[in-house]
Design an enzyme around this catalytic site. Structure first.
Site, mmCIF file in Angstrom:
data_model
loop_
_atom_site.group_PDB
_atom_site.id
_atom_site.type_symbol
_atom_site.label_atom_id
_atom_site.label_comp_id
_atom_site.label_asym_id
_atom_site.label_seq_id
_atom_site.Cartn_x
_atom_site.Cartn_y
_atom_site.Cartn_z
ATOM 1 N N PRO A 49 0.805 -1.229 0.000
ATOM 2 C CG PRO A 49 -0.941 -1.588 1.500
ATOM 3 C CD PRO A 49 0.365 -2.168 1.048
ATOM 4 C CB CYS A 50 1.157 3.879 -2.463
ATOM 5 S SG CYS A 50 -0.497 4.346 -3.053
#
Length: 210
Positions: A167-168
């Site tokens: 996840p960014c």
């Protein structure tokens, strides 16, 4: 036992038999589909014991009057008791390397690696709808939450490449940039732990500009 008809995994895990055969958020369908999709490369042996166990459960529900032993379940599994369906992105017959697909989404990494000659031997994704789309694309249900040891335990040995698009949001310049202070940011450490345990030849991590 004489096999009477093929069984749809979709019915077992999503429709007709769901409430009686499986519990929510388990890896049973992932184990069976990973076994089936790796039956030509030896990795299937890693999933075999549990695949036979869960096939036995399904057959016992489907045929309550029959005596279902582990041998019967294994023969049924090898015979092809489960009905498969056409998928748009089938695995290669003669792959050049093996990889795993973490935080898989709907399969962007997998498609790219397959196009380069790779064979996926393990995949994980927590989002329910993404998992459904992934299965429709590749015929394989991803395992669940990669932070859990029961999920990590199913990662086989001997793969060449680890792919992970973790996840960014914790790192994006468009967000609060919490980094490792954000729970989503700590998922990087789960990837690092898997790398340390399995020692792949190469890793390919995707994230955003910091």
């Amino acid at each position: 036992m004489k096999l009477k008809e093929k069984i749809s995994l979709e019915q077992v895990f999503e429709k007709e038999y769901k409430m009686k055969v499986v519990e929510p958020e388990n890896n049973k369908e992932a184990i069976i589909t990973h076994f089936l999709n790796n039956n030509k490369n030896g990795v299937s042996q890693f999933y075999k014991k549990d695949a036979v166990k869960y096939t036995k459960e399904i057959l016992e529900y489907k045929y309550p009057e029959e005596e279902i032993t582990n041998i019967v379940a294994e023969e049924a599994l090898q015979y092809g008791i489960f009905d498969t369906f056409d998928i748009p992105f089938p695995p290669l017959e003669k792959p050049k390397f093996k990889f795993i697909d973490l935080f898989a989404g709907i399969g962007g990494f997998r498609l790219a690696m397959q196009n380069l000659g790779g064979k996926c031997v393990f995949t994980s994704e927590w989002d329910k709808e993404a998992k459904r789309t992934y299965k429709a694309n590749f015929g394989e249900r991803p395992f669940g939450d990669i932070t859990k040891e029961e999920t990590k335990a199913f990662i086989p040995d001997g793969f060449d490449l680890l792919c992970a698009g973790f996840p960014c949001q914790a790192f994006s310049i468009a967000g609060k940039r919490g980094g490792f202070e954000d729970t989503r940011g700590t998922l990087f450490f789960d990837v690092a732990e898997i790398i340390k345990r399995k020692k792949p030849k190469a890793i390919f991590l995707e994230n955003v500009k910091d």
